[in-house]
Design a protein around this motif. Structure first.
Motif, PDB file in Angstrom:
ATOM      1  N   ALA A 112       1.053  -1.203  -0.029  1.00  0.00           N
ATOM      2  CA  ALA A 112       0.067  -0.007  -0.164  1.00  0.00           C
ATOM      3  C   ALA A 112       0.865   1.041  -0.050  1.00  0.00           C
ATOM      4  O   ALA A 112       1.833   1.402   0.681  1.00  0.00           O
ATOM      5  CB  ALA A 112      -0.931   0.065   1.380  1.00  0.00           C
ATOM      6  N   ARG A 159       0.573  -1.987  -5.107  1.00  0.00           N
ATOM      7  CA  ARG A 159      -0.783  -2.381  -5.812  1.00  0.00           C
ATOM      8  C   ARG A 159      -1.862  -1.839  -5.676  1.00  0.00           C
ATOM      9  O   ARG A 159      -2.805  -1.597  -6.012  1.00  0.00           O
ATOM     10  CB  ARG A 159      -1.138  -4.028  -5.155  1.00  0.00           C
ATOM     11  CG  ARG A 159      -0.010  -5.125  -5.775  1.00  0.00           C
ATOM     12  CD  ARG A 159       0.006  -5.193  -7.050  1.00  0.00           C
ATOM     13  NE  ARG A 159       1.216  -5.982  -7.501  1.00  0.00           N
ATOM     14  CZ  ARG A 159       2.338  -5.735  -7.786  1.00  0.00           C
ATOM     15  NH1 ARG A 159       2.674  -4.494  -7.923  1.00  0.00           N
ATOM     16  NH2 ARG A 159       3.486  -6.611  -8.365  1.00  0.00           N
ATOM     17  N   ARG A 160      -1.934  -1.024  -4.144  1.00  0.00           N
ATOM     18  CA  ARG A 160      -3.020  -0.056  -3.886  1.00  0.00           C
ATOM     19  C   ARG A 160      -2.568   1.215  -3.297  1.00  0.00           C
ATOM     20  O   ARG A 160      -1.271   1.289  -2.879  1.00  0.00           O
ATOM     21  CB  ARG A 160      -3.712  -0.677  -2.555  1.00  0.00           C
ATOM     22  CG  ARG A 160      -4.341  -2.315  -2.823  1.00  0.00           C
ATOM     23  CD  ARG A 160      -4.888  -2.538  -1.433  1.00  0.00           C
ATOM     24  NE  ARG A 160      -3.897  -2.843  -0.481  1.00  0.00           N
ATOM     25  CZ  ARG A 160      -3.779  -2.942   0.752  1.00  0.00           C
ATOM     26  NH1 ARG A 160      -4.951  -2.584   1.601  1.00  0.00           N
ATOM     27  NH2 ARG A 160      -2.699  -3.224   1.570  1.00  0.00           N
ATOM     28  N   VAL A 171      -3.860   3.659  -0.470  1.00  0.00           N
ATOM     29  CA  VAL A 171      -4.773   3.558   0.693  1.00  0.00           C
ATOM     30  C   VAL A 171      -4.793   5.108   0.989  1.00  0.00           C
ATOM     31  O   VAL A 171      -3.987   5.555   1.566  1.00  0.00           O
ATOM     32  CB  VAL A 171      -4.397   2.909   1.579  1.00  0.00           C
ATOM     33  CG1 VAL A 171      -5.310   2.820   2.932  1.00  0.00           C
ATOM     34  CG2 VAL A 171      -4.198   1.071   1.298  1.00  0.00           C
ATOM     35  N   ALA A 186      -4.789   7.697  -7.321  1.00  0.00           N
ATOM     36  CA  ALA A 186      -4.699   6.201  -7.473  1.00  0.00           C
ATOM     37  C   ALA A 186      -4.663   5.990  -9.094  1.00  0.00           C
ATOM     38  O   ALA A 186      -3.896   5.022  -9.375  1.00  0.00           O
ATOM     39  CB  ALA A 186      -5.760   5.613  -6.806  1.00  0.00           C
ATOM     40  N   LEU A 243      -2.992   2.632  -9.680  1.00  0.00           N
ATOM     41  CA  LEU A 243      -3.259   1.574  -8.424  1.00  0.00           C
ATOM     42  C   LEU A 243      -4.569   1.474  -7.965  1.00  0.00           C
ATOM     43  O   LEU A 243      -5.552   2.415  -8.296  1.00  0.00           O
ATOM     44  CB  LEU A 243      -2.456   2.233  -7.193  1.00  0.00           C
ATOM     45  CG  LEU A 243      -0.890   2.632  -7.206  1.00  0.00           C
ATOM     46  CD1 LEU A 243      -0.279   3.212  -6.222  1.00  0.00           C
ATOM     47  CD2 LEU A 243      -0.143   1.317  -7.644  1.00  0.00           C
ATOM     48  N   ALA A 244      -5.093   0.322  -7.456  1.00  0.00           N
ATOM     49  CA  ALA A 244      -6.329   0.262  -6.800  1.00  0.00           C
ATOM     50  C   ALA A 244      -6.472   1.256  -5.803  1.00  0.00           C
ATOM     51  O   ALA A 244      -5.488   1.615  -5.076  1.00  0.00           O
ATOM     52  CB  ALA A 244      -6.531  -1.267  -6.346  1.00  0.00           C
ATOM     53  N   GLU A 268      -8.237   2.483  -2.189  1.00  0.00           N
ATOM     54  CA  GLU A 268      -8.969   1.866  -0.921  1.00  0.00           C
ATOM     55  C   GLU A 268      -9.006   3.376   0.024  1.00  0.00           C
ATOM     56  O   GLU A 268      -8.089   3.915  -0.012  1.00  0.00           O
ATOM     57  CB  GLU A 268      -8.210   0.897  -0.326  1.00  0.00           C
ATOM     58  CG  GLU A 268      -8.790   0.554   1.112  1.00  0.00           C
ATOM     59  CD  GLU A 268      -8.265  -0.558   1.645  1.00  0.00           C
ATOM     60  OE1 GLU A 268      -8.245  -0.841   2.975  1.00  0.00           O
ATOM     61  OE2 GLU A 268      -7.273  -1.347   0.900  1.00  0.00           O
TER      62      GLU A 268
END
Length: 216
Positions: free
Chosen positions: A130, A166-167, A169, A187, A192-193, A195
């Protein structure tokens, strides 16, 4: 304390009064510290902030904090707290705090103490992929992430900097649709994903609220 400059610095506090407590903090915390102080009626708390961009040169943070402590004492402040995590200084900030006889907020960085240090540590490896944003970084993403890394000029460097993430946050101190959208755009910019976790002020609030008893 709401008059925060573009570089993330709060106005200088001026000469001390007898019961004042000065918080020397990272400019990235200026707005949030002001919110906690106002919400809790901590009228004795004064604030001065170092430039938030120091986070891109953490080796400079300890001496910058030492200089700010000594300047504050020359202005008559006897009670001082430090609003920084370790922030990549490798323990050198703690050495300065010990030498100068002051305390700082517990935690390695603001992502941890906003989340709650214990909660952040408990997640451990689950967050290894993250990249974190706070409200401040969502507002200042271009100036504090994209431009310092040269991604505005060389977008091909994205994989070199962010290929192991990958994320993204987003740790939201105050839920705000505008900031949430900025964080989502960040993001997307980094591929990136997304959250979002609403943290509030986490351990920062308890640190400031306990300040009258804990400050040296």
């Amino acid at each position: 304390m709401s008059d925060i400059r573009a570089d993330g610095r709060a106005p200088q506090p001026g000469a001390a009064k007898a019961d004042d407590l000065l918080v020397i903090a990272c400019g990235a915390l200026a707005r949030e510290i002001g919110d906690v102080v106002e919400a809790n009626g901590l009228a004795h708390v004064r604030l001065t902030c170092l430039p938030a961009i120091l986070h891109n040169r953490p080796e400079k943070i300890p001496e910058a904090v030492r200089e700010a402590i000594r300047k504050a004492r020359a202005q008559g402040f006897e009670r001082i707290l430090i609003g920084y995590g370790d922030c990549g200084t490798g323990g050198r900030l703690d050495e300065v705090c010990a030498a100068e006889g002051v305390s700082r907020i517990d935690g390695p960085h603001c992502y941890a103490f906003y989340s709650g240090n214990a909660r952040f540590a408990a997640r451990g490896d689950a967050d290894m992929d993250a990249f974190f944003l706070t409200d401040f970084l969502a507002r200042q993403f271009e100036a504090f992430v994209i431009e310092p890394l040269g991604l505005d000029r060389h977008p091909e460097l994205r994989d070199a900097y962010f290929g192991h993430y990958r994320r993204l946050v987003y740790l939201a101190q105050r839920p705000d649709p505008v900031l949430e959208e900025k964080a989502r755009q960040a993001a997307n910019r980094l591929d990136l994903a997304f959250e979002m976790r609403v943290t509030g002020y986490g351990d920062l609030a308890s640190f400031l609220s306990a300040a009258p008893a804990d400050a040296g």
